[in-house]
Enzyme design. Structure first.
Site, short mmCIF file in Angstrom:
data_model
loop_
_atom_site.label_atom_id
_atom_site.label_comp_id
_atom_site.label_asym_id
_atom_site.label_seq_id
_atom_site.Cartn_x
_atom_site.Cartn_y
_atom_site.Cartn_z
N TYR A 55 3.66 9.73 -11.15
CA TYR A 55 2.85 8.84 -10.31
C TYR A 55 2.12 7.81 -11.18
CZ TYR A 55 -0.93 7.71 -6.95
OH TYR A 55 -1.82 7.07 -6.11
N ASN A 95 0.81 -1.21 0.00
CA ASN A 95 0.00 0.00 0.00
C ASN A 95 0.85 1.28 0.00
OD1 ASN A 95 -2.66 1.47 0.83
ND2 ASN A 95 -1.22 2.01 2.46
N1 LIG Z 1 -6.03 8.74 -1.24
C1 LIG Z 1 -6.35 8.60 -2.52
O1 LIG Z 1 -7.21 9.32 -3.05
C2 LIG Z 1 -5.71 7.52 -3.35
C3 LIG Z 1 -6.17 7.33 -4.68
C4 LIG Z 1 -5.58 6.35 -5.46
C5 LIG Z 1 -4.56 5.55 -4.95
N2 LIG Z 1 -4.12 5.77 -3.67
C6 LIG Z 1 -3.06 4.89 -3.17
O2 LIG Z 1 -3.45 4.32 -1.92
C7 LIG Z 1 -2.27 4.09 -1.13
C8 LIG Z 1 -2.46 4.75 0.22
O3 LIG Z 1 -2.64 6.15 0.03
P1 LIG Z 1 -3.11 7.13 1.21
O4 LIG Z 1 -3.98 8.14 0.56
O5 LIG Z 1 -3.60 6.36 2.35
O6 LIG Z 1 -1.73 7.84 1.55
P2 LIG Z 1 -1.19 8.42 2.94
O7 LIG Z 1 -0.20 9.49 2.57
O8 LIG Z 1 -2.30 8.75 3.85
O9 LIG Z 1 -0.40 7.17 3.53
C9 LIG Z 1 0.78 6.69 2.93
C10 LIG Z 1 1.61 6.08 4.06
O10 LIG Z 1 2.76 5.46 3.46
C11 LIG Z 1 3.86 5.72 4.30
N3 LIG Z 1 5.08 5.59 3.49
C12 LIG Z 1 5.55 6.48 2.57
N4 LIG Z 1 6.71 6.03 2.06
C13 LIG Z 1 6.96 4.84 2.65
C14 LIG Z 1 8.01 3.90 2.53
N5 LIG Z 1 9.05 4.12 1.70
N6 LIG Z 1 7.97 2.78 3.29
C15 LIG Z 1 6.94 2.56 4.14
N7 LIG Z 1 5.92 3.42 4.31
C16 LIG Z 1 5.93 4.55 3.57
C17 LIG Z 1 3.63 7.12 4.81
O11 LIG Z 1 4.39 7.39 6.00
C18 LIG Z 1 2.12 7.12 5.05
O12 LIG Z 1 1.80 6.74 6.36
C19 LIG Z 1 -1.10 4.62 -1.94
O13 LIG Z 1 -0.52 3.55 -2.68
C20 LIG Z 1 -1.75 5.59 -2.89
O14 LIG Z 1 -0.99 5.81 -4.06
C21 LIG Z 1 -4.66 6.73 -2.86
#
Ligand SMILES: NC(=O)c1ccc[n+]([C@@H]2O[C@H](COP(=O)([O-])OP(=O)(O)OC[C@H]3O[C@@H](n4cnc5c(N)ncnc54)[C@H](O)[C@@H]3O)[C@@H](O)[C@H]2O)c1
Length: 262
Positions: A156, A89
């Site tokens: 991205y 994730n």
């Molecule tokens: N929020 C959205 O609208 C959305 C939409 C499409 C896809 N996504 C995907 O869902 C996933 C979660 O997104 P989110 O919105 O919860 O993001 P978020 O920023 O809330 O959480 C991401 C987490 O990943 C951790 N992280 C970052 N780099 C890291 C690393 N190298 N090793 C371990 N942990 C690491 C961060 O500390 C953070 O806690 C991601 O893959 C994102 O691309 C999110």
């Protein structure tokens, strides 16, 4: 409980969607390793999982670093005896939102290291164990952007598209071992980070982000529900797929206001 006696690892688990994965897996009876570079955040989420009745372990492993990922998987097996579910994730989300020709190579490298190589490291670290166990579930979180296109999101999009393509070929390699590999691709999801971004966007871009046939952006739980389904027995015959959880936002929408000239 659909995941009793299963052991799951969730990366980026201190974030908005990661937290929902941990809660959903814990509610279904899985033991959960809560990984994040933010250890304090991971510990909070692990505590929440324990309150839901699950065993949980917070770990600080940076997915872009192969040695840290290997140690995380070793600790998982030492603590819980196995690993059944790998939810990749974590992603690089410190995006500059620049037009592609204005981006720096350093940003491409940062995106690639976490968003792509992070998934590769975690898969490679769990696969031998899953082969030994004669089964496993790998679930990679991609994004709805790969199903269309989005201005200022080129790096991205390239990284997430690589995750989808990688997952398909890995599914072919691992099917003979009873291991499924799938992607879950969220649309805009109401995490604290996304809600803050939406506030900052100019109105025309905000409208575009909010153009969803189901008339709302996703809740983190919507994404976690798909992850639990793929991890459960009910999802056992699905592999090599990219499951969009986006309220229909990737469909060509013809009922939004159109430009008056073209
Ligand atoms: N929020 C959205 O609208 C959305 C939409 C499409 C896809 N996504 C995907 O869902 C996933 C979660 O997104 P989110 O919105 O919860 O993001 P978020 O920023 O809330 O959480 C991401 C987490 O990943 C951790 N992280 C970052 N780099 C890291 C690393 N190298 N090793 C371990 N942990 C690491 C961060 O500390 C953070 O806690 C991601 O893959 C994102 O691309 C999110």
């Amino acid at each position: 409980m659909r995941l009793k006696d299963k052991v799951a690892i969730v990366t980026g688990a201190a974030g908005g969607i990661g937290r929902a994965h941990v809660h959903a897996l814990a509610r279904e009876g899985a033991s959960v390793v809560v990984d994040d570079i933010n250890l304090e955040g991971a510990e909070t989420i692990a505590d929440e999982a324990r309150k839901l009745g699950a065993k949980a372990l917070a770990i600080k492993a940076d997915v872009s670093k192969e040695d840290e990922v290997k140690r995380m998987v070793e600790r998982t097996v030492a603590e819980f005896g196995r690993v059944d579910i790998m939810v990749n994730n974590a992603a690089y989300l410190a995006l500059s939102y620049k037009l592609f020709h204005e981006t720096e190579v350093a940003e491409w490298d940062a995106g690639w290291s976490t968003t792509v190589k992070g998934v590769l490291h975690c898969c490679r670290a769990v696969i031998p164990r899953m082969i030994e166990q004669k089964g496993g579930r790998i679930i990679n979180i991609s994004s709805a952007v790969t199903m269309g296109g989005m201005e200022r999101m080129t790096i991205y999009t390239a990284c997430k598209g690589a995750v989808v393509a990688f997952s398909m070929s890995l599914a072919v390699e691992l099917g003979r071992h009873g291991i499924t590999v799938n992607c879950v691709s969220p649309g805009n999801t109401g995490t604290p980070g996304m809600l803050a971004l939406l506030e900052m966007l100019p109105d025309e871009l905000k409208q575009w982000h909010l153009a969803v046939p189901l008339q709302r952006i996703a809740k983190p739980e919507d994404i976690a529900n798909a992850v639990v389904f793929l991890a459960s027995d009910e999802g056992g015959y699905i592999t090599g797929q990219d499951i969009g959880v986006n309220g229909g936002s990737t469909l060509p929408i013809i009922s939004v206001p159109l430009p008056t000239t073209f």
